[in-house]
Scaffold this motif. Sequence first.
Motif, PDB file in Angstrom:
ATOM      1  N   MET A   1      19.015  -7.428 -28.839  1.00  0.00           N
ATOM      2  CA  MET A   1      19.816  -8.114 -27.816  1.00  0.00           C
ATOM      3  C   MET A   1      21.235  -8.386 -28.306  1.00  0.00           C
ATOM      4  SD  MET A   1      17.300 -10.948 -26.116  1.00  0.00           S
ATOM      5  CE  MET A   1      15.711 -10.488 -25.438  1.00  0.00           C
ATOM      6  N   LEU A   2      21.330  -8.869 -29.547  1.00  0.00           N
ATOM      7  CA  LEU A   2      22.657  -9.199 -30.072  1.00  0.00           C
ATOM      8  C   LEU A   2      23.514  -7.950 -30.215  1.00  0.00           C
ATOM      9  CD1 LEU A   2      21.797 -11.897 -32.780  1.00  0.00           C
ATOM     10  CD2 LEU A   2      22.528 -12.218 -30.417  1.00  0.00           C
ATOM     11  N   GLN A   4      23.564  -5.535 -28.187  1.00  0.00           N
ATOM     12  CA  GLN A   4      24.036  -5.179 -26.851  1.00  0.00           C
ATOM     13  C   GLN A   4      24.691  -6.376 -26.142  1.00  0.00           C
ATOM     14  OE1 GLN A   4      23.836  -2.041 -25.703  1.00  0.00           O
ATOM     15  NE2 GLN A   4      22.919  -1.458 -27.671  1.00  0.00           N
ATOM     16  N   ALA A   5      25.151  -7.346 -26.908  1.00  0.00           N
ATOM     17  CA  ALA A   5      25.633  -8.608 -26.339  1.00  0.00           C
ATOM     18  C   ALA A   5      26.730  -8.403 -25.301  1.00  0.00           C
ATOM     19  CB  ALA A   5      26.142  -9.507 -27.469  1.00  0.00           C
ATOM     20  N   GLU A   6      27.682  -7.530 -25.574  1.00  0.00           N
ATOM     21  CA  GLU A   6      28.821  -7.378 -24.667  1.00  0.00           C
ATOM     22  C   GLU A   6      28.386  -6.926 -23.281  1.00  0.00           C
ATOM     23  OE1 GLU A   6      33.135  -5.055 -24.477  1.00  0.00           O
ATOM     24  OE2 GLU A   6      31.980  -5.114 -26.359  1.00  0.00           O
ATOM     25  N   VAL A   9      25.898  -9.974 -21.417  1.00  0.00           N
ATOM     26  CA  VAL A   9      26.444 -11.238 -20.912  1.00  0.00           C
ATOM     27  C   VAL A   9      26.912 -11.124 -19.460  1.00  0.00           C
ATOM     28  CG1 VAL A   9      27.114 -12.111 -23.179  1.00  0.00           C
ATOM     29  CG2 VAL A   9      28.747 -10.755 -21.850  1.00  0.00           C
ATOM     30  N   PHE A  14      20.966 -11.284 -17.800  1.00  0.00           N
ATOM     31  CA  PHE A  14      21.425 -12.357 -18.688  1.00  0.00           C
ATOM     32  C   PHE A  14      20.470 -13.553 -18.680  1.00  0.00           C
ATOM     33  CE2 PHE A  14      24.065 -16.298 -19.095  1.00  0.00           C
ATOM     34  CZ  PHE A  14      24.262 -16.216 -20.468  1.00  0.00           C
ATOM     35  N   VAL A  17      17.519 -12.791 -20.786  1.00  0.00           N
ATOM     36  CA  VAL A  17      17.914 -12.783 -22.194  1.00  0.00           C
ATOM     37  C   VAL A  17      17.943 -14.208 -22.749  1.00  0.00           C
ATOM     38  CG1 VAL A  17      19.833 -12.317 -23.783  1.00  0.00           C
ATOM     39  CG2 VAL A  17      19.193 -10.623 -22.048  1.00  0.00           C
ATOM     40  N   ALA A  34      23.285 -15.792 -31.316  1.00  0.00           N
ATOM     41  CA  ALA A  34      22.632 -16.044 -30.030  1.00  0.00           C
ATOM     42  C   ALA A  34      23.416 -17.073 -29.232  1.00  0.00           C
ATOM     43  CB  ALA A  34      21.196 -16.513 -30.261  1.00  0.00           C
ATOM     44  N   LEU A  37      26.458 -15.426 -27.734  1.00  0.00           N
ATOM     45  CA  LEU A  37      26.096 -14.577 -26.594  1.00  0.00           C
ATOM     46  C   LEU A  37      25.882 -15.425 -25.334  1.00  0.00           C
ATOM     47  CD1 LEU A  37      23.405 -11.737 -26.608  1.00  0.00           C
ATOM     48  CD2 LEU A  37      23.496 -13.414 -24.784  1.00  0.00           C
ATOM     49  N   ASP A  40      29.154 -16.990 -23.978  1.00  0.00           N
ATOM     50  CA  ASP A  40      29.986 -16.007 -23.285  1.00  0.00           C
ATOM     51  C   ASP A  40      29.450 -15.727 -21.881  1.00  0.00           C
ATOM     52  OD1 ASP A  40      31.682 -15.805 -25.422  1.00  0.00           O
ATOM     53  OD2 ASP A  40      30.787 -13.955 -26.237  1.00  0.00           O
TER      54      ASP A  40
END
Length: 380
Positions: A1-2, A4-6, A9, A14, A17, A34, A37, A40
Amino acid sequence: MLAQAEALVHSRMFGDVVAALAADWADLDDPDGASALIADGLKGNPDRLVLAHAIGALAENPPPDLRRFVQALEVRSRDTSSDPLARIEAVAGLMRLALLDSRWARFALASVVMLEDVEGPWANAMLCRLAALAYEQFHDSEAVQLLEKLASGEGVSEAAFQRGMVSFGQALEGATFNAVADGLHEAARWFQTSEEAAEDRRDARLYRLLTDALSSLARHGEPPTAAVMEELRTTAVVRALWDRPRPGAKWLQPPPEAELDWILLIENMTSAVSRGRSCTGTDAAVVLADAVRLYRSIRGVMRGASSAAKPSVQAGLVLVHGMLGAVERWASGGGLPTDAAAMLQTNITTIASSLGAPPGKSLRTTWPGPATSKASCWPV
């Protein structure tokens, strides 16, 4: 997950997540990542429902430190380029986190007051509910002023209703029963304003009937008429069967079982009506104590908010007299030996006198008709 954070969010995933991260927070290798993320996403995710899902997940499994999320939601609430409904969700989220940790209350309260520029029926109704919550949980006087200002604009019906609920709670905190009656009369006035502003406000009519009846009961010992009781009962049944909850998030709605407190209240009021104008102090005490329980059920701790949130009202005067009245009603029911019942009655009278009832007056003393009579068993 981190990794693919951009992308996450700003996605519709989201909320899911956030739910996954919050549920396993203690086992995360990178809680700071986390947090970044989630913050954001709270600031930038464009979907209001996704934002609400994410906030709900945080409230249900709150991480140890909420600071970063509070800051993100505060930024979102002030972002005038954001969708107004998303700003409302951000303020609701701030309020929900404040209920989990009172350190963040001042951020939530400030955001409620600053949001009066939002437009739209749903947004206005939600703002009114949040303003009422700000007073009920944190006693913020500016929130009450905001409700009164909104009641003079386009959202008059919802604002007046929520202002009436605030007055209802304030009334139950009265130091004397005349003060309780004054507060209930004020609440009835707000409910009437709400009712007159919208044809479908059965909730406003229900509470207007109730507060009018309780005001007369508290001040004079005069129970509502049979006609008023029938209207109250009919309105309560129709509302329960047909009315949907007013705009607002699920966590702001009372649990379904809260409506059951209407049954006990109406039954005890019906019992008082059956005695006509010979209503006793016991009847009034029990009915008013039921009103406190109803208010706490409807406006108390919200689902999924916080088990530590304060009850809406303490209502010490009403509840103590209500308990004495209930004990006295039981003692007079014939289930005790005569000497034991007499001793218990003496003790109840002594306690009632110490709390403001005239010396020697039982809670069962019949209420006087004229408001100026000095024979009432309540403190005035």
